[in-house]
Design an enzyme around this catalytic site. Structure first.
Site, PDB file in Angstrom:
ATOM      1  N   LEU A 124      54.030  30.937  72.893  1.00  0.00           N
ATOM      2  CA  LEU A 124      53.703  32.297  73.321  1.00  0.00           C
ATOM      3  C   LEU A 124      54.802  33.262  72.869  1.00  0.00           C
ATOM      4  O   LEU A 124      54.535  34.300  72.274  1.00  0.00           O
ATOM      5  CB  LEU A 124      53.550  32.313  74.851  1.00  0.00           C
ATOM      6  CG  LEU A 124      53.300  33.653  75.549  1.00  0.00           C
ATOM      7  CD1 LEU A 124      51.947  34.225  75.135  1.00  0.00           C
ATOM      8  CD2 LEU A 124      53.328  33.477  77.075  1.00  0.00           C
ATOM      9  N   GLY A 240      50.544  26.670  87.315  1.00  0.00           N
ATOM     10  CA  GLY A 240      50.745  25.236  87.117  1.00  0.00           C
ATOM     11  C   GLY A 240      52.081  24.956  86.455  1.00  0.00           C
ATOM     12  O   GLY A 240      52.808  24.045  86.840  1.00  0.00           O
ATOM     13  N   GLY A 241      52.401  25.757  85.449  1.00  0.00           N
ATOM     14  CA  GLY A 241      53.673  25.584  84.745  1.00  0.00           C
ATOM     15  C   GLY A 241      54.845  25.796  85.687  1.00  0.00           C
ATOM     16  O   GLY A 241      55.844  25.063  85.630  1.00  0.00           O
ATOM     17  N   GLY A 339      87.190  15.758  87.884  1.00  0.00           N
ATOM     18  CA  GLY A 339      87.343  15.499  86.451  1.00  0.00           C
ATOM     19  C   GLY A 339      86.261  14.578  85.923  1.00  0.00           C
ATOM     20  O   GLY A 339      85.760  14.763  84.812  1.00  0.00           O
ATOM     21  N   GLU A 362      59.873  29.447  81.462  1.00  0.00           N
ATOM     22  CA  GLU A 362      58.668  29.454  82.320  1.00  0.00           C
ATOM     23  C   GLU A 362      58.698  30.667  83.253  1.00  0.00           C
ATOM     24  O   GLU A 362      58.307  30.596  84.418  1.00  0.00           O
ATOM     25  CB  GLU A 362      58.591  28.148  83.113  1.00  0.00           C
ATOM     26  CG  GLU A 362      57.199  27.769  83.602  1.00  0.00           C
ATOM     27  CD  GLU A 362      56.243  27.424  82.464  1.00  0.00           C
ATOM     28  OE1 GLU A 362      56.690  26.947  81.404  1.00  0.00           O
ATOM     29  OE2 GLU A 362      55.036  27.664  82.633  1.00  0.00           O
ATOM     30  N   ARG A 374      56.191  41.843  94.447  1.00  0.00           N
ATOM     31  CA  ARG A 374      54.883  42.511  94.321  1.00  0.00           C
ATOM     32  C   ARG A 374      53.910  41.982  95.356  1.00  0.00           C
ATOM     33  O   ARG A 374      53.080  42.715  95.885  1.00  0.00           O
ATOM     34  CB  ARG A 374      54.311  42.326  92.919  1.00  0.00           C
ATOM     35  CG  ARG A 374      54.940  43.282  91.934  1.00  0.00           C
ATOM     36  CD  ARG A 374      54.277  43.170  90.573  1.00  0.00           C
ATOM     37  NE  ARG A 374      54.982  44.027  89.623  1.00  0.00           N
ATOM     38  CZ  ARG A 374      54.984  43.840  88.309  1.00  0.00           C
ATOM     39  NH1 ARG A 374      54.322  42.826  87.789  1.00  0.00           N
ATOM     40  NH2 ARG A 374      55.636  44.660  87.517  1.00  0.00           N
TER      41      ARG A 374
END
Lengths: 383, 258
Positions: A124, A240-241, A339, A362, A374
């Site tokens: 995307l 879902g992601g 350490g 994501e 929102r």
């Protein structure tokens, strides 16, 4: 209200745990160190059913509820976050084809994906389109029975390793969000090449890179759903992601907590195990609380999705809280080991490097918070 | 081919073992798993079915709760399960167990009955032979390889130097050792489908077994005591610059590592 998994969920969780601890965990450090993509575990995972979690039975998949999927990813991520991430991308692609593909497309691609013969990738983002997906510029221009693809895509998980790429491309320059369509592009298509592979802080065994399209011709039959449906398709996989990434974050946090607890019992300082000191106890207690709270948010979001309840806020909360928790818990695990935590003899520095990306991909956690706000404020938040 | 895999439910190897007042192992449901040795028998059954067709039945004698572990065998690939359970079977020794299993095998009918080489709890290792004795049928024991052809079962049995080959006409009983195969994982689909596969339950009455010959009543073997194995491992420490490396090398040579 029941806080108990059913028999099937427990057995599947146990199987995922066994497989992850035997077949993945012993190699995870080496894969990370060598930047080795473990293609060799795809087939065995597919035999278990892990490569078709969202695909219906008739195409060889399991069509598992989201909650069961979350249990699986949590177990895989306890062994190796990178493996859990690339598998979740693969399953998302198979899920999209199952949901939006026509019969011919399902027949063509799903058996290959479910059997592990082919690996999936999802694309995307672009250089100028990350959180704002409507800004996509790479194009697909219709020419007869074909589309001609041009432009480049960024941040693609499984780039170069995957055989099938679900790519969001602009088919209409005028319509912003509605001008995007989804195409399935096969790896060996002429005009399609892999650009730069990123050199990452974490998730090193899973390649992330650029896709380049130069007059790449794909049949119109490779378009999923109607022209202009691309953003809808991409957005459909968001909840879902987010739940998947949340469950992966829980797995990493749990793995870090487990190591820290073991170390606190073994490491002696000033004549007693460091776990006898409150400074360490408080730290471990906080890590355990954050991990468990994250787990419950993830399970609730998954449960809501499975039961058809509104899940946007729940999924955003689960993703955001769990990945923030994983960052905090893995950082504390490094601190608790001192350490030893900073060197690669112990896995916690890998957990910490891997966990960071959870807050970024994501949907960055700032975006998740906007989504949550929102939900609270409605219109007011958008002014 | 009808294949019956005899499986025992045993406490997991890592579980803390406790004994009842009459020196019987206390069995807790949460510790119970398929006897690890029997997983190889199940895997061999599935592989033989893949080659020759037919059906794999997972047969288990145990408490009602053992159904859960039979279900696991179904998830791995067995076609159906059979549980032999009866209050009178409690406290059975190897001979009593063999009587009940033999009766169940006879009732089910089989071409091939598969066993693990022993059970991880008692480690007696005699049940396969005792079942064969009760049935009057051949046992091919400790198989590291199994082939079925022309109505005969042929095995390889690992020996000190090389291996022995033994064969018998089927129906036959075969016990297998761990080198025979690598047991598969169950699949997610197998887990989901296992709920739909049938599990039949046989009581002693169903099998026509005389209750006085099994269980505590029929047991001729009695445990009288137990003591923990001293598991404290004594390491040997070689230190200093004075020949420690040579001694370590000598030790590794002695262990045939080098």
């Amino acid at each position: 209200m029941f806080f108990r998994l059913d028999d099937e969920q427990r057995e599947i969780q146990e199987l995922a745990r066994k497989f992850a601890q035997h077949e993945i965990a012993p190699h995870a450090d080496e894969w990370d160190e060598e930047h080795h993509f473990p293609r060799e575990v795809l087939q065995p995972m597919a035999e278990l059913g892990l490569a078709g979690l969202l695909v219906p039975d008739q195409y060889g998949g399991l069509a598992l509820p989201r909650l069961t999927g979350a249990l699986i990813y949590e177990q895989l991520a306890q062994a190796d976050m990178a493996t859990a991430v690339w598998l979740s991308v693969h399953n998302m692609v198979a899920g999209l084809i199952a949901k939006f593909g026509d019969e011919a497309q399902r027949e063509r691609w799903l058996p290959r994906l479910v059997s592990g013969a082919a690996l999936g990738a999802f694309s995307l983002s672009e250089a100028h389109a990350g959180s704002d997906a409507t800004a996509i510029r790479a194009t697909a221009r219709r020419e007869g029975d074909e589309y001609v693809l041009n432009g480049s895509k960024y941040w693609v998980t499984n780039a170069g390793e995957a055989d099938l790429y679900a790519v969001m491309l602009r088919t209409d320059a005028e319509a912003r969000g509605r001008g995007i369509s989804t195409f399935i592009v096969e790896r060996d298509t002429a005009g399609f090449s892999i650009g730069k592979l990123e050199r990452k802080m974490g998730l090193r065994s899973s390649p992330t890179g650029e896709l380049i399209f130069e007059n790449c011709r794909v049949p119109a039959a490779n378009r999923l759903s109607a022209e202009g449906d691309g953003l809808k398709i991409a957005l459909s996989s968001l909840d879902g992601g987010r739940v998947n990434i949340g469950s992966i974050a829980v797995g990493v946090a749990q793995a870090a907590l487990d190591v820290a607890v073991r170390y606190a019992g073994e490491r002696v300082a000033f004549g007693k195990p460091i776990g006898a000191f409150e400074g360490i106890q408080f730290m471990l207690a906080d890590m355990a609380m954050k991990t468990q709270a994250a787990r419950l948010l993830v399970y609730e979001a998954a449960w809501k999705m499975d039961n058809g309840e509104p899940s946007i806020t729940a999924a955003a909360m689960a993703k955001c809280f769990a990945t923030d928790a994983a960052m905090a818990v893995t950082t504390d695990a490094v601190q608790a080991l001192g350490g030893a935590g900073y060197v690669r003899d112990w896995p916690v520095e890998r957990y910490m490097r891997d966990a960071k990306v959870g807050q970024i991909f994501e949907g960055a956690n700032q975006i998740q918070r906007i989504v949550i706000a929102r939900g609270l404020l409605g219109e007011v938040a958008s002014q | 081919m009808n294949i019956v895999v005899c499986m025992k439910e045993t406490p997991s190897i890592t579980a803390v073992k406790r004994f009842t007042a009459d020196m019987r192992l206390e069995r807790r449901k949460e510790d119970a798993e398929i006897n690890p040795f029997d997983e190889y028998a199940l895997e061999e059954g599935l592989r033989q079915r893949e080659k020759h067709g037919g059906e794999v039945i997972a047969l288990c004698m145990g408490p009602v709760t053992a159904t859960e572990n039979i279900r696991k065998a179904l998830a791995i690939g067995a076609d159906r399960g059979v549980l032999v359970t009866d209050p009178a079977l409690e406290g059975s020794d190897a001979i009593g167990t063999a009587r009940a299993l033999a009766a169940a095998l006879q009732k089910l009918g089989f071409d091939l009955a598969l066993f693990g080489s022993a059970a991880a709890d008692s480690y007696g290792g005699v049940v396969p032979a005792a079942v064969a004795e009760v049935l009057g049928q051949p046992l091919l024991s400790f198989a590291s390889k199994l082939e079925i052809a022309d109505g005969r079962a042929k095995i390889e049995r690992a020996a000190e130097t090389g291996y022995q080959v033994a064969e018998a006409a089927i129906p036959a009983l075969v016990s297998v050792i761990q080198t025979i195969n690598v047991p598969r994982y169950p699949s997610m689909k197998g887990i989901m489908q296992s709920k739909k596969k049938p599990i039949d339950t046989f009581s002693l009455a169903d099998l026509g077994v005389d209750a006085t010959l099994v269980g505590v009543a029929g047991a001729r073997e009695k445990a009288t005591g137990s003591s923990p194995v001293d598991t404290q491992r004594k390491g040997e420490l070689f230190s200093g610059n004075d020949g420690a490396a040579d001694r370590i090398v000598a030790f590794l040579v002695e262990q045939k590592v080098l």
